[in-house]
Design a protein around this motif. Structure first.
Motif, PDB file in Angstrom:
ATOM      1  N   UNK A  63      25.551 -71.116 -52.824  1.00 41.02           N
ATOM      2  CA  UNK A  63      25.803 -72.309 -53.640  1.00 41.02           C
ATOM      3  C   UNK A  63      24.542 -72.718 -54.390  1.00 41.02           C
ATOM      4  N   UNK A  64      24.726 -73.617 -55.349  1.00 42.94           N
ATOM      5  CA  UNK A  64      23.568 -74.068 -56.113  1.00 42.94           C
ATOM      6  C   UNK A  64      22.787 -75.138 -55.355  1.00 42.94           C
ATOM      7  N   UNK A  65      23.449 -75.752 -54.379  1.00 41.62           N
ATOM      8  CA  UNK A  65      22.779 -76.822 -53.624  1.00 41.62           C
ATOM      9  C   UNK A  65      22.831 -76.557 -52.122  1.00 41.62           C
ATOM     10  N   UNK A  66      21.911 -77.188 -51.424  1.00 42.65           N
ATOM     11  CA  UNK A  66      21.886 -77.142 -49.961  1.00 42.65           C
ATOM     12  C   UNK A  66      23.194 -77.752 -49.417  1.00 42.65           C
ATOM     13  N   UNK A  67      23.690 -77.189 -48.310  1.00 40.33           N
ATOM     14  CA  UNK A  67      24.989 -77.633 -47.784  1.00 40.33           C
ATOM     15  C   UNK A  67      24.803 -78.677 -46.675  1.00 40.33           C
ATOM     16  N   UNK A  68      25.654 -79.685 -46.666  1.00 41.45           N
ATOM     17  CA  UNK A  68      25.682 -80.629 -45.545  1.00 41.45           C
ATOM     18  C   UNK A  68      26.571 -79.991 -44.458  1.00 41.45           C
ATOM     19  N   UNK A  69      25.916 -79.344 -43.505  1.00 45.52           N
ATOM     20  CA  UNK A  69      26.644 -78.515 -42.526  1.00 45.52           C
ATOM     21  C   UNK A  69      27.631 -79.360 -41.711  1.00 45.52           C
ATOM     22  N   UNK A  70      27.179 -80.540 -41.300  1.00 43.75           N
ATOM     23  CA  UNK A  70      28.021 -81.405 -40.468  1.00 43.75           C
ATOM     24  C   UNK A  70      29.341 -81.721 -41.189  1.00 43.75           C
ATOM     25  N   UNK A  71      29.222 -82.121 -42.464  1.00 42.85           N
ATOM     26  CA  UNK A  71      30.427 -82.548 -43.195  1.00 42.85           C
ATOM     27  C   UNK A  71      31.331 -81.375 -43.531  1.00 42.85           C
ATOM     28  N   UNK A  72      30.724 -80.264 -43.995  1.00 44.72           N
ATOM     29  CA  UNK A  72      31.560 -79.132 -44.417  1.00 44.72           C
ATOM     30  C   UNK A  72      32.246 -78.502 -43.199  1.00 44.72           C
ATOM     31  N   UNK A  73      31.528 -78.487 -42.069  1.00 43.57           N
ATOM     32  CA  UNK A  73      32.115 -77.867 -40.886  1.00 43.57           C
ATOM     33  C   UNK A  73      33.291 -78.695 -40.360  1.00 43.57           C
ATOM     34  N   UNK A  74      33.155 -80.013 -40.451  1.00 40.74           N
ATOM     35  CA  UNK A  74      34.255 -80.894 -40.038  1.00 40.74           C
ATOM     36  C   UNK A  74      35.504 -80.590 -40.887  1.00 40.74           C
ATOM     37  N   UNK A  75      35.267 -80.398 -42.182  1.00 44.83           N
ATOM     38  CA  UNK A  75      36.372 -80.076 -43.103  1.00 44.83           C
ATOM     39  C   UNK A  75      37.029 -78.737 -42.718  1.00 44.83           C
ATOM     40  N   UNK A  76      36.191 -77.726 -42.455  1.00 44.97           N
ATOM     41  CA  UNK A  76      36.747 -76.411 -42.087  1.00 44.97           C
ATOM     42  C   UNK A  76      37.541 -76.511 -40.778  1.00 44.97           C
TER      43      UNK A  76
END
Ligand code: PLP
Length: 428
Positions: free
Chosen positions: A370-383
């Protein structure tokens, strides 16, 4: 696991690369089967990670389980000093027959990082007598070889968490990482930095060490097969052993049984781990040639200075041997190419998405940079909410599913990755 257990976990148990004070959320898994992980509440997640490259045939595999059960009724563990057992014989025969014919000698160890330590010791002991000046290792930037001290010393010196320890680590030589991408046009001069370093320093280099074709945790980059071919040639010309770290790439993951096959070369020392037991138990193997083994044995003290307590653990060897039997049936080739086709068909079209910097696919590995750093906590909750297990890091959403994954489940993982790119809140 009840609520108290989860509180206990968050208060008392370390997790990989995580804080005790402010840990990332932990998802309670009570069982796993095939490509599914089952959460405490009964919800099933499709696993996109194969437990960090390891569970290639899926979880709870009946043949792997049976191999463990058979062995546990005989002997779970026995010291390897002065003792041999059938699972070790069976495993080592298979490792020798699957890898390059020059690799005939096997050292079994506990984990990937320990395999790296052993490979480096082999190189140092190889030179011990005739040229003790040879104490340095030459590698490439953006590499990752594990978390023990020697493994850290050859992992990317700046761009990794290992920089924390830079004052305590021996200094080695780092060439620029290859710019020519796998399957794309070769960039002239790409090997120059490596060639200059080997030319200038060959007298003090004990060995060259790198990950073949795929640089994993150092950035998930796939480089040109010609680069590795040229590295091999330079090693040959300067009479320097080549160590290949196939801990992540080994056992079919890149579409070849071993990634070095993409370059039609072979290493002098080969490190294997992760998928060796199909993701059931920890085990690693270091294979080497007659020339290296004999020279180590001829040098002082006449043996390799390593002997882990759990070396060649019979349970791990038995399950690894059965895992290799499954691989030898060659179904993995079809499975990996099917995964490659699905990944390519559905991921390459999002190359121009505003959040995507690059899409990389090789064998059964896909990377969305991705072009930006990922917010792991938020994206993982979504997955997880949507039934998928993926653990991104930095700017990378990457997957390496079990070879047995079906099209529908893989498409679901891909669709969720694509959807996630549209949420600004998942990026920092
Ligand atoms: C290429 C490579 N080498 C070595 C290691 C270290 O293996 P382990 O975690 O089993 O110590 C890893 C782990 O991710 C790896 O990807």
């Amino acid at each position: 696991m009840n609520k108290d257990d989860l509180i206990f976990n968050s208060k008392h148990i370390w997790h990989p690369y995580d804080s005790i004070k402010n840990p990332l959320p932990c998802y309670p898994i009570i069982s796993a089967k095939g490509i599914y992980l089952t959460l405490n509440n009964g919800k099933k997640l499709i696993d996109g990670m194969s437990s960090w490259w390891a569970t290639i045939h899926g979880y709870n595999h009946p043949r792997l389980n049976q191999a463990l059960k058979n062995q546990i009724n005989r002997v779970s563990h026995i010291m390897f000093g002065g003792i041999i057992h059938p699972p070790a014989i069976s495993l080592c025969k298979k490792l020798i027959s699957m890898t390059h014919k020059k690799l005939q000698y096997v050292f079994l160890a506990d984990s990937g990082s320990v395999a790296i330590e052993i490979a480096m010791k082999m190189a140092l002991q190889y030179w011990a007598k005739e040229d003790s000046e040879k104490k340095n290792f030459l590698t490439i930037k953006s590499g990752y070889h594990g978390d023990t001290f020697s493994a850290m010393s050859i992992s990317d010196p700046k761009n990794s968490i290992h920089r924390l320890y830079r004052k305590y680590l021996p200094l080695h030589l780092f060439a620029e990482s290859p710019k020519s991408k796998f399957g794309e046009k070769w960039k002239k001069g790409d090997i120059d930095s490596f060639e200059n370093l080997i030319k200038k320093n060959f007298k003090k280099i004990a060995a060259v060490i790198l990950e073949p074709i795929v640089q994993g945790a150092g950035g998930m980059k796939f480089y040109h097969s010609k680069y590795l071919k040229k590295v091999k040639l330079l090693c040959k010309n300067y009479k320097i052993p080549l160590i290949l770290d196939e801990i992540a790439t080994g056992f079919g993951r890149t579409g070849k049984l071993f990634a070095y096959e993409h370059s039609k070369i072979f290493p002098d020392i080969l490190c294997l781990g992760k998928a060796i037991t199909g993701g059931t138990l920890t085990l690693s193997a270091v294979l080497t040639t007659k020339k290296i083994s004999e020279k180590i044995s001829n040098n002082y003290p006449g043996y390799l200075m390593h002997g882990p307590t759990f070396m060649a653990n019979p349970l791990a060897c038995a399950v690894a041997s059965e895992n290799l039997s499954i691989l030898k049936e060659n179904i993995w080739k079809k499975q990996v190419s099917k995964i490659y086709r699905i990944l390519s068909k559905y991921l390459f079209p999002i190359r121009n998405h505003y959040m995507v910097h690059d899409i990389r696919i090789l064998g059964a590995i896909a990377v969305v940079e991705c072009k930006k750093e990922i917010n792991i906590k938020k994206i993982q909750y979504f997955f997880v909410k949507n039934g998928v297990w993926i653990r991104p890091f930095k700017k990378l959403i990457y997957i390496m599913p079990a070879y047995i994954i079906d099209k529908k489940s893989l498409k679901k993982i891909i669709e969720l990755i694509i959807q996630s790119l549209n949420y600004k809140k998942f990026f920092i």
